[in-house]
Scaffold this motif. Structure first.
Motif, PDB file in Angstrom:
ATOM      1  N   LYS A   1       6.714 -25.831 -24.786  1.00  0.00           N
ATOM      2  CA  LYS A   1       8.080 -26.212 -25.149  1.00  0.00           C
ATOM      3  C   LYS A   1       8.375 -25.832 -26.601  1.00  0.00           C
ATOM      4  O   LYS A   1       9.437 -25.281 -26.910  1.00  0.00           O
ATOM      5  N   LYS A   2       7.422 -26.099 -27.502  1.00  0.00           N
ATOM      6  CA  LYS A   2       7.596 -25.761 -28.920  1.00  0.00           C
ATOM      7  C   LYS A   2       7.749 -24.252 -29.104  1.00  0.00           C
ATOM      8  O   LYS A   2       8.595 -23.787 -29.867  1.00  0.00           O
ATOM      9  N   ILE A   3       6.904 -23.483 -28.408  1.00  0.00           N
ATOM     10  CA  ILE A   3       6.968 -22.021 -28.498  1.00  0.00           C
ATOM     11  C   ILE A   3       8.329 -21.530 -28.010  1.00  0.00           C
ATOM     12  O   ILE A   3       8.971 -20.686 -28.638  1.00  0.00           O
ATOM     13  N   LYS A   4       8.773 -22.078 -26.892  1.00  0.00           N
ATOM     14  CA  LYS A   4      10.053 -21.691 -26.298  1.00  0.00           C
ATOM     15  C   LYS A   4      11.206 -21.976 -27.261  1.00  0.00           C
ATOM     16  O   LYS A   4      12.103 -21.149 -27.447  1.00  0.00           O
ATOM     17  N   GLU A   5      11.176 -23.160 -27.901  1.00  0.00           N
ATOM     18  CA  GLU A   5      12.236 -23.521 -28.845  1.00  0.00           C
ATOM     19  C   GLU A   5      12.249 -22.601 -30.057  1.00  0.00           C
ATOM     20  O   GLU A   5      13.301 -22.166 -30.510  1.00  0.00           O
ATOM     21  N   LYS A   6      11.066 -22.286 -30.576  1.00  0.00           N
ATOM     22  CA  LYS A   6      10.998 -21.396 -31.741  1.00  0.00           C
ATOM     23  C   LYS A   6      11.517 -20.007 -31.401  1.00  0.00           C
ATOM     24  O   LYS A   6      12.245 -19.397 -32.175  1.00  0.00           O
ATOM     25  N   ARG A   7      11.145 -19.501 -30.223  1.00  0.00           N
ATOM     26  CA  ARG A   7      11.603 -18.165 -29.824  1.00  0.00           C
ATOM     27  C   ARG A   7      13.103 -18.134 -29.593  1.00  0.00           C
ATOM     28  O   ARG A   7      13.749 -17.130 -29.850  1.00  0.00           O
ATOM     29  N   ALA A   8      13.658 -19.238 -29.096  1.00  0.00           N
ATOM     30  CA  ALA A   8      15.101 -19.290 -28.845  1.00  0.00           C
ATOM     31  C   ALA A   8      15.875 -19.228 -30.158  1.00  0.00           C
ATOM     32  O   ALA A   8      16.985 -18.722 -30.209  1.00  0.00           O
ATOM     33  N   LYS A   9      15.266 -19.738 -31.241  1.00  0.00           N
ATOM     34  CA  LYS A   9      15.936 -19.751 -32.551  1.00  0.00           C
ATOM     35  C   LYS A   9      15.784 -18.432 -33.292  1.00  0.00           C
ATOM     36  O   LYS A   9      16.499 -18.180 -34.255  1.00  0.00           O
ATOM     37  N   GLN A  10      14.829 -17.603 -32.856  1.00  0.00           N
ATOM     38  CA  GLN A  10      14.603 -16.341 -33.551  1.00  0.00           C
ATOM     39  C   GLN A  10      15.810 -15.436 -33.413  1.00  0.00           C
ATOM     40  O   GLN A  10      16.392 -15.316 -32.344  1.00  0.00           O
ATOM     41  N   LYS A  11      16.163 -14.827 -34.510  1.00  0.00           N
ATOM     42  CA  LYS A  11      17.273 -13.888 -34.472  1.00  0.00           C
ATOM     43  C   LYS A  11      16.879 -12.677 -35.297  1.00  0.00           C
ATOM     44  O   LYS A  11      16.573 -12.806 -36.475  1.00  0.00           O
ATOM     45  N   ILE A  12      16.875 -11.531 -34.660  1.00  0.00           N
ATOM     46  CA  ILE A  12      16.528 -10.307 -35.362  1.00  0.00           C
ATOM     47  C   ILE A  12      17.819  -9.651 -35.809  1.00  0.00           C
ATOM     48  O   ILE A  12      18.683  -9.347 -34.992  1.00  0.00           O
ATOM     49  N   VAL A  13      17.935  -9.454 -37.107  1.00  0.00           N
ATOM     50  CA  VAL A  13      19.138  -8.835 -37.659  1.00  0.00           C
ATOM     51  C   VAL A  13      18.743  -7.469 -38.209  1.00  0.00           C
ATOM     52  O   VAL A  13      17.950  -7.368 -39.128  1.00  0.00           O
ATOM     53  N   HIS A  14      19.272  -6.434 -37.590  1.00  0.00           N
ATOM     54  CA  HIS A  14      18.984  -5.072 -38.032  1.00  0.00           C
ATOM     55  C   HIS A  14      20.126  -4.564 -38.904  1.00  0.00           C
ATOM     56  O   HIS A  14      21.295  -4.845 -38.630  1.00  0.00           O
ATOM     57  N   SER A  15      19.781  -3.799 -39.927  1.00  0.00           N
ATOM     58  CA  SER A  15      20.804  -3.174 -40.754  1.00  0.00           C
ATOM     59  C   SER A  15      21.458  -2.059 -39.944  1.00  0.00           C
ATOM     60  O   SER A  15      20.919  -1.608 -38.930  1.00  0.00           O
TER      61      SER A  15
END
Length: 188
Positions: A96-110
Protein backbone atom coordinates in the motif's frame (compact mmCIF):
# COMPACT_ATOMS: atom_id res chain seq x y z
CA UNK A 1 58.04 19.32 -15.81
CA UNK A 2 54.91 17.74 -14.30
CA UNK A 3 55.53 14.74 -12.06
CA UNK A 4 52.99 12.10 -11.06
CA UNK A 5 53.07 9.89 -8.00
CA UNK A 6 52.96 6.24 -9.07
CA UNK A 7 52.23 3.29 -6.80
CA UNK A 8 54.93 0.64 -7.29
CA UNK A 9 52.40 -1.97 -6.16
CA UNK A 10 49.10 -0.57 -7.48
CA UNK A 11 46.29 -0.02 -4.98
CA UNK A 12 44.07 -2.46 -6.89
CA UNK A 13 46.71 -5.14 -6.19
CA UNK A 14 46.86 -4.33 -2.48
CA UNK A 15 49.44 -1.54 -2.57
CA UNK A 16 49.36 1.23 0.03
CA UNK A 17 49.92 5.00 0.07
CA UNK A 18 53.06 4.45 2.14
CA UNK A 19 55.95 6.65 0.88
CA UNK A 20 58.05 3.51 0.28
CA UNK A 21 55.44 2.39 -2.29
CA UNK A 22 55.42 5.71 -4.17
CA UNK A 23 57.77 7.06 -6.84
CA UNK A 24 57.64 10.23 -8.92
CA UNK A 25 57.42 9.78 -12.70
CA UNK A 26 56.75 12.00 -15.70
CA UNK A 27 53.39 11.50 -17.43
CA UNK A 28 55.07 9.48 -20.21
CA UNK A 29 56.95 7.30 -17.70
CA UNK A 30 53.76 6.84 -15.67
CA UNK A 31 51.83 5.69 -18.77
CA UNK A 32 54.67 3.29 -19.69
CA UNK A 33 54.74 1.86 -16.14
CA UNK A 34 51.02 1.06 -16.34
CA UNK A 35 51.44 -0.42 -19.84
CA UNK A 36 54.12 -2.77 -18.53
CA UNK A 37 51.96 -3.71 -15.53
CA UNK A 38 49.02 -4.39 -17.86
CA UNK A 39 51.12 -6.58 -20.15
CA UNK A 40 52.55 -8.51 -17.19
CA UNK A 41 49.39 -9.00 -15.07
CA UNK A 42 46.48 -8.13 -17.41
CA UNK A 43 44.52 -6.01 -14.94
CA UNK A 44 41.94 -3.72 -16.57
CA UNK A 45 42.80 -0.93 -14.11
CA UNK A 46 46.35 -0.71 -15.51
CA UNK A 47 45.07 -0.70 -19.09
CA UNK A 48 42.72 2.21 -18.31
CA UNK A 49 45.50 4.11 -16.50
CA UNK A 50 47.96 3.52 -19.37
CA UNK A 51 45.53 4.53 -22.11
CA UNK A 52 44.22 7.51 -20.13
CA UNK A 53 47.69 8.85 -19.32
CA UNK A 54 48.87 8.38 -22.91
CA UNK A 55 45.78 10.17 -24.31
CA UNK A 56 44.38 7.13 -26.13
CA UNK A 57 41.04 7.46 -24.35
CA UNK A 58 39.17 10.49 -23.01
CA UNK A 59 38.10 11.21 -19.45
CA UNK A 60 34.50 10.34 -20.35
CA UNK A 61 35.62 6.95 -21.70
CA UNK A 62 37.64 6.34 -18.53
CA UNK A 63 34.62 7.10 -16.35
CA UNK A 64 32.42 4.81 -18.45
CA UNK A 65 34.90 1.93 -18.28
CA UNK A 66 35.31 2.39 -14.53
CA UNK A 67 31.55 2.40 -13.95
CA UNK A 68 31.11 -0.78 -15.99
CA UNK A 69 34.18 -2.73 -14.85
CA UNK A 70 33.76 -1.98 -11.15
CA UNK A 71 30.38 -3.74 -11.14
CA UNK A 72 31.15 -6.80 -13.26
CA UNK A 73 31.33 -10.28 -11.77
CA UNK A 74 33.37 -10.53 -8.59
CA UNK A 75 33.88 -6.76 -8.55
CA UNK A 76 30.17 -6.31 -7.88
CA UNK A 77 29.55 -5.97 -4.13
CA UNK A 78 26.45 -8.18 -4.52
CA UNK A 79 28.35 -10.94 -6.41
CA UNK A 80 27.49 -14.33 -4.96
CA UNK A 81 25.09 -12.87 -2.42
CA UNK A 82 21.40 -13.59 -2.41
CA UNK A 83 19.26 -10.46 -2.73
CA UNK A 84 17.62 -9.49 0.55
CA UNK A 85 14.11 -9.76 -0.99
CA UNK A 86 14.67 -13.18 -2.55
CA UNK A 87 11.94 -15.64 -1.56
CA UNK A 88 10.21 -12.88 0.42
CA UNK A 89 6.98 -11.05 -0.24
CA UNK A 90 5.94 -7.50 0.62
CA UNK A 91 3.30 -7.21 3.31
CA UNK A 92 -0.03 -5.70 2.31
CA UNK A 93 0.89 -2.57 4.29
CA UNK A 94 4.22 -2.25 2.43
CA UNK A 95 2.45 -2.75 -0.92
CA UNK A 96 0.00 0.00 0.00
CA UNK A 97 2.84 2.41 0.89
CA UNK A 98 4.65 1.65 -2.38
CA UNK A 99 1.44 2.16 -4.35
CA UNK A 100 0.78 5.52 -2.66
CA UNK A 101 4.31 6.76 -3.29
CA UNK A 102 4.18 5.76 -6.95
CA UNK A 103 0.80 7.45 -7.40
CA UNK A 104 2.34 10.73 -6.14
CA UNK A 105 5.34 10.52 -8.45
CA UNK A 106 5.27 13.00 -11.25
CA UNK A 107 7.90 13.11 -13.94
CA UNK A 108 8.27 16.56 -15.43
CA UNK A 109 10.28 16.70 -18.63
CA UNK A 110 11.62 19.92 -20.11
CA UNK A 111 10.52 20.84 -23.63
CA UNK A 112 14.01 19.96 -24.89
CA UNK A 113 13.78 16.50 -23.30
CA UNK A 114 10.31 15.96 -24.76
CA UNK A 115 11.68 16.79 -28.22
CA UNK A 116 14.60 14.37 -27.76
CA UNK A 117 12.24 11.60 -26.67
CA UNK A 118 9.97 12.29 -29.64
CA UNK A 119 12.85 12.28 -32.11
CA UNK A 120 14.23 9.07 -30.60
CA UNK A 121 10.95 7.27 -31.25
CA UNK A 122 10.08 8.93 -34.55
CA UNK A 123 9.45 6.38 -37.27
CA UNK A 124 9.62 3.40 -34.90
CA UNK A 125 6.86 0.83 -35.14
CA UNK A 126 5.89 -0.91 -31.92
CA UNK A 127 5.78 -4.69 -32.46
CA UNK A 128 2.46 -6.40 -31.73
CA UNK A 129 3.92 -8.56 -28.95
CA UNK A 130 5.06 -5.39 -27.13
CA UNK A 131 1.61 -3.81 -27.53
CA UNK A 132 -0.01 -6.95 -26.07
CA UNK A 133 2.46 -6.98 -23.16
CA UNK A 134 1.63 -3.33 -22.37
CA UNK A 135 -2.10 -4.06 -22.51
CA UNK A 136 -1.70 -7.02 -20.14
CA UNK A 137 0.48 -4.96 -17.80
CA UNK A 138 -2.07 -2.14 -17.73
CA UNK A 139 -4.84 -4.60 -16.85
CA UNK A 140 -2.92 -5.56 -13.70
CA UNK A 141 -2.24 -1.99 -12.64
CA UNK A 142 -4.52 -0.01 -10.39
CA UNK A 143 -4.42 3.39 -8.76
CA UNK A 144 -5.00 6.95 -9.92
CA UNK A 145 -1.98 6.87 -12.19
CA UNK A 146 -3.18 3.86 -14.16
CA UNK A 147 -6.95 4.30 -14.48
CA UNK A 148 -8.12 3.86 -18.05
CA UNK A 149 -10.31 6.63 -19.43
CA UNK A 150 -13.93 5.85 -18.55
CA UNK A 151 -15.16 6.70 -22.06
CA UNK A 152 -12.50 4.72 -23.91
CA UNK A 153 -14.13 2.76 -26.72
CA UNK A 154 -17.53 4.42 -26.18
CA UNK A 155 -18.91 6.40 -29.10
CA UNK A 156 -19.38 10.02 -28.06
CA UNK A 157 -22.79 11.59 -27.99
CA UNK A 158 -22.98 14.81 -30.00
CA UNK A 159 -23.93 17.91 -28.03
CA UNK A 160 -25.09 21.25 -29.36
CA UNK A 161 -24.32 24.55 -27.65
CA UNK A 162 -27.59 26.30 -26.66
CA UNK A 163 -25.95 29.69 -27.31
CA UNK A 164 -24.37 29.32 -30.75
CA UNK A 165 -25.63 25.92 -32.01
CA UNK A 166 -22.08 24.61 -32.38
CA UNK A 167 -21.93 20.78 -32.25
CA UNK A 168 -19.28 18.61 -30.69
CA UNK A 169 -18.47 15.65 -28.45
CA UNK A 170 -19.03 15.34 -24.71
CA UNK A 171 -15.80 17.18 -23.91
CA UNK A 172 -17.28 20.26 -25.56
CA UNK A 173 -19.52 20.63 -22.51
CA UNK A 174 -16.46 21.14 -20.35
CA UNK A 175 -14.65 23.73 -22.42
CA UNK A 176 -17.20 25.44 -24.65
CA UNK A 177 -20.58 25.84 -22.99
CA UNK A 178 -19.51 28.14 -20.15
CA UNK A 179 -17.05 30.05 -22.35
CA UNK A 180 -19.26 30.56 -25.39
CA UNK A 181 -18.91 34.10 -26.74
CA UNK A 182 -22.64 34.26 -27.44
CA UNK A 183 -23.63 33.12 -23.92
CA UNK A 184 -24.55 36.60 -22.69
CA UNK A 185 -26.35 37.60 -25.92
CA UNK A 186 -29.32 35.27 -25.29
CA UNK A 187 -30.13 36.89 -21.92
CA UNK A 188 -29.59 33.69 -19.99
Amino acid sequence: MVKHKHHIIPKHMGGSDDPSNLIELTIEEHAEAHRLLFEKYGHWQDEVAWKGLSGQISGAEINYILSVERNLGENNPMYGKIGYMRDKKHTDEAKKKIKEKRAKQKIVHSEETKKKIGLKHKGKVTPDHVKLAVIESNKRRTGSKHKPHRNKGVKQELLTCPHCNKSGGTTMYRWHFNNCKLKGDNNE
